[in-house]
Design a protein around this motif. Structure first.
Motif, PDB file in Angstrom:
ATOM      1  N   TYR A 131       0.908  -1.165   0.188  1.00  0.00           N
ATOM      2  CA  TYR A 131      -0.127  -0.112  -0.033  1.00  0.00           C
ATOM      3  C   TYR A 131       1.081   1.350   0.023  1.00  0.00           C
ATOM      4  N   TYR A 132       1.705   1.313   0.794  1.00  0.00           N
ATOM      5  CA  TYR A 132       2.979   2.523   0.941  1.00  0.00           C
ATOM      6  C   TYR A 132       3.567   2.648  -0.229  1.00  0.00           C
ATOM      7  N   HIS A 133       4.132   1.468  -0.620  1.00  0.00           N
ATOM      8  CA  HIS A 133       4.935   1.512  -1.919  1.00  0.00           C
ATOM      9  C   HIS A 133       4.369   2.133  -3.140  1.00  0.00           C
ATOM     10  N   LEU A 134       3.125   1.682  -3.416  1.00  0.00           N
ATOM     11  CA  LEU A 134       2.377   2.055  -4.460  1.00  0.00           C
ATOM     12  C   LEU A 134       1.776   3.502  -4.242  1.00  0.00           C
ATOM     13  N   LEU A 135       1.706   3.965  -3.100  1.00  0.00           N
ATOM     14  CA  LEU A 135       1.164   5.533  -2.977  1.00  0.00           C
ATOM     15  C   LEU A 135       2.403   6.299  -3.269  1.00  0.00           C
ATOM     16  N   ASN A 136       3.560   5.840  -2.652  1.00  0.00           N
ATOM     17  CA  ASN A 136       4.769   6.716  -2.978  1.00  0.00           C
ATOM     18  C   ASN A 136       5.109   6.647  -4.554  1.00  0.00           C
ATOM     19  N   GLU A 137       4.959   5.386  -5.118  1.00  0.00           N
ATOM     20  CA  GLU A 137       5.502   5.225  -6.366  1.00  0.00           C
ATOM     21  C   GLU A 137       4.650   6.025  -7.534  1.00  0.00           C
ATOM     22  N   MET A 138       3.203   6.243  -6.979  1.00  0.00           N
ATOM     23  CA  MET A 138       2.336   6.966  -7.889  1.00  0.00           C
ATOM     24  C   MET A 138       2.705   8.365  -7.883  1.00  0.00           C
ATOM     25  N   ARG A 139       3.115   9.009  -6.819  1.00  0.00           N
ATOM     26  CA  ARG A 139       3.298  10.285  -6.673  1.00  0.00           C
ATOM     27  C   ARG A 139       4.695  10.559  -7.451  1.00  0.00           C
ATOM     28  N   ARG A 140       5.532   9.834  -7.595  1.00  0.00           N
ATOM     29  CA  ARG A 140       7.014   9.878  -7.852  1.00  0.00           C
ATOM     30  C   ARG A 140       6.834   9.514  -9.771  1.00  0.00           C
ATOM     31  N   THR A 141       6.193   8.705  -9.998  1.00  0.00           N
ATOM     32  CA  THR A 141       5.881   8.363 -11.406  1.00  0.00           C
ATOM     33  C   THR A 141       4.705   8.395 -11.930  1.00  0.00           C
ATOM     34  N   TRP A 149      -0.676   5.608 -11.678  1.00  0.00           N
ATOM     35  CA  TRP A 149      -2.208   5.496 -11.582  1.00  0.00           C
ATOM     36  C   TRP A 149      -2.544   4.230 -11.620  1.00  0.00           C
ATOM     37  N   GLU A 150      -2.253   3.512 -12.650  1.00  0.00           N
ATOM     38  CA  GLU A 150      -2.725   2.038 -12.856  1.00  0.00           C
ATOM     39  C   GLU A 150      -2.454   0.962 -12.077  1.00  0.00           C
ATOM     40  N   ALA A 151      -1.113   1.327 -11.797  1.00  0.00           N
ATOM     41  CA  ALA A 151      -0.688   0.287 -10.789  1.00  0.00           C
ATOM     42  C   ALA A 151      -1.169   0.330  -9.383  1.00  0.00           C
ATOM     43  N   TRP A 152      -1.423   1.606  -8.921  1.00  0.00           N
ATOM     44  CA  TRP A 152      -2.179   1.548  -7.918  1.00  0.00           C
ATOM     45  C   TRP A 152      -3.612   1.217  -7.949  1.00  0.00           C
ATOM     46  N   LEU A 153      -4.475   1.614  -8.945  1.00  0.00           N
ATOM     47  CA  LEU A 153      -5.732   1.100  -9.110  1.00  0.00           C
ATOM     48  C   LEU A 153      -5.978  -0.509  -9.265  1.00  0.00           C
ATOM     49  N   ARG A 154      -5.195  -1.053  -9.940  1.00  0.00           N
ATOM     50  CA  ARG A 154      -4.966  -2.491 -10.013  1.00  0.00           C
ATOM     51  C   ARG A 154      -5.057  -3.250  -8.597  1.00  0.00           C
ATOM     52  N   PHE A 155      -4.151  -2.550  -7.809  1.00  0.00           N
ATOM     53  CA  PHE A 155      -4.125  -2.976  -6.290  1.00  0.00           C
ATOM     54  C   PHE A 155      -5.486  -2.698  -5.502  1.00  0.00           C
ATOM     55  N   PHE A 156      -5.979  -1.521  -5.736  1.00  0.00           N
ATOM     56  CA  PHE A 156      -7.209  -0.865  -5.201  1.00  0.00           C
ATOM     57  C   PHE A 156      -8.444  -1.906  -5.580  1.00  0.00           C
ATOM     58  N   LEU A 157      -8.399  -2.143  -6.741  1.00  0.00           N
ATOM     59  CA  LEU A 157      -9.624  -2.727  -7.333  1.00  0.00           C
ATOM     60  C   LEU A 157      -9.658  -4.544  -6.923  1.00  0.00           C
ATOM     61  N   ALA A 158      -8.082  -4.946  -6.820  1.00  0.00           N
ATOM     62  CA  ALA A 158      -8.226  -5.990  -6.167  1.00  0.00           C
ATOM     63  C   ALA A 158      -8.674  -6.150  -4.902  1.00  0.00           C
ATOM     64  N   GLY A 159      -8.471  -4.925  -4.069  1.00  0.00           N
ATOM     65  CA  GLY A 159      -8.847  -5.185  -2.693  1.00  0.00           C
ATOM     66  C   GLY A 159     -10.238  -4.807  -2.657  1.00  0.00           C
ATOM     67  N   VAL A 160     -11.021  -4.140  -3.314  1.00  0.00           N
ATOM     68  CA  VAL A 160     -12.587  -4.136  -3.348  1.00  0.00           C
ATOM     69  C   VAL A 160     -12.994  -5.447  -3.639  1.00  0.00           C
ATOM     70  N   ARG A 161     -12.513  -6.241  -4.598  1.00  0.00           N
ATOM     71  CA  ARG A 161     -12.937  -7.362  -5.012  1.00  0.00           C
ATOM     72  C   ARG A 161     -13.151  -8.556  -3.691  1.00  0.00           C
TER      73      ARG A 161
END
Length: 389
Positions: A258-268, A271-283
């Motif tokens: 979770y924290y790694h993806l937040l930091n990577e999203m801000r840096r690079t 958004w798609e990598a974060w959203l894949r993680f998020f949607l997997a969580g919703v499911r």
């Protein structure tokens, strides 16, 4: 798809030292999020799981009772992420007038979370918009008492904060300077209400959560409110209709990712990598909620069938059992008030439920006894009994 960092840095002075504070660009991302970039299948799986959660809720004989327990489960999990030591049993004992063996501030913070969630959902049901005003109201409830009561409840911060580290200079992340908070939150509110971006609600909730966490607009309680924001966004859109989808357990179990993806999203800007993680969580969370709802319903139904075999004693015992399905931890007087039965009748019914192995008394006291619907509470308790570090 190539993107750039999702904001800019502003050098500001905090704690007597110069630091680089991150100011996020307004949402939606630019270029637009592309569902074809590995997101279509995760989104469809998440949407299907949300549909199943809505369907199973419709089949529950007493959905409101299940919601009561599930809301409290989320309060415990979200508070544990912030370091509290209270459990679901502790919270329900507290609400029943017990004295759990944990710090009072921990229980107050968890209880405040329940109040904050109910306040937000109630306002949405009254057609109040999901706005910065509502978020400040919910924040005020969240920090109404306990350790956060001195941290400007209901007000955006007016000083610099930071995440990780002992001071701003060695922090893992420094959010926007306080003079940028209002404009950042105003932009987030506009994004939440925009209707021309064609973003499905689960995608929008994932984006809004990151933006809120990046802005970190309050002195305290940002993590809890950021997770609440997901629930409020989904419930406001009727996904699902009952407040049964919470990602705190998923974030707790995958904390490093979770924290790694937040930091990577801000840096690079990925958004798609974060959203894949998020949607997997919703499911995953929706599927778990479906399984939990079915298990809880099966336990209640089986127990009621067994109680019904007890002849003349069954009538009052069924009413007491129903009250315990609604609130799995309670005292005799509380059950009496909710059932309309006299305290002696309730006590007799509880003795029967104890004989059947459905209920236990947890205080050992002669007065102020507290009874627990063990098997039902056990289903709800899964994942909550080991506080996060």
């Amino acid at each position: 798809m190539r993107r750039e960092p999702t904001g800019t840095y502003d050098v500001t002075v905090a704690g007597g030292e110069a630091v680089r504070a991150f100011i996020p660009a307004p949402l939606p991302p630019s270029p637009d999020v592309d569902l074809r970039e590995g997101l279509q299948r995760p989104f469809e799986a998440a949407a299907a799981a949300l549909g199943r959660l809505d369907a199973v809720t419709e089949l529950l004989p007493d959905a409101a009772y299940f919601v009561y327990g599930y809301v409290r489960k989320e309060a415990v999990l979200s508070s544990q992420i912030e370091g509290t030591q209270s459990s679901l049993s502790d919270l329900m004992l507290h609400e029943a007038g017990g004295a759990p063996g944990v710090l009072q501030d921990d229980i107050l913070e968890t209880s405040n979370y329940v109040s904050a969630l109910y306040h937000g959902l109630g306002r949405l049901r009254d057609d109040f918009p999901l706005s910065n005003r509502l978020m400040r109201e919910v924040h005020a409830k969240l920090l109404a008492s306990g350790r956060g009561a001195t941290m400007m409840p209901g007000e955006f911060r007016r000083t610099q904060n930071w995440i990780g580290g002992s001071r701003p200079g060695n922090a893992a992340f420094v959010p926007p300077p306080p003079n940028h908070v209002e404009e950042c939150m105003a932009a987030l509110e506009r994004f939440i209400h925009a209707t021309d971006d064609d973003l499905p609600t689960p995608i929008k909730a994932g984006l809004a959560h990151v933006q809120f966490e990046t802005i970190h607009p309050f002195l305290d309680g940002n993590g809890r409110l950021g997770r609440l924001l997901i629930t409020l966004l989904l419930c406001d859109a009727g996904l699902p209709r009952e407040p049964l989808l919470y990602l705190s357990l998923y974030f707790k179990q995958h904390r490093n990712t979770y924290y790694h993806l937040l930091n990577e999203m801000r840096r690079t800007g990925d958004w798609e990598a974060w959203l894949r993680f998020f949607l997997a969580g919703v499911r995953e969370v929706a599927e778990t909620a479906v399984a939990t709802a079915r298990s809880a319903s099966e336990i209640v139904t089986a127990n009621r069938s067994r109680i019904a075999q007890e002849g003349r004693r069954a009538s009052s015992a069924l009413r007491v059992h129903r009250a315990l399905a609604e609130r799995p931890v309670d005292q005799i007087n509380g059950i009496s008030e909710r059932t309309g039965l006299s305290p002696p009748t309730v006590a007799a019914a509880l003795r029967l439920l104890q004989e059947l192995g459905f209920v236990s008394e947890v205080t050992g006291r002669q007065r102020g006894k507290i009874f627990v619907y063990d098997s039902y509470l056990g289903v709800l308790r899964e994942g909550t009994e080991e506080p996060a570090g």
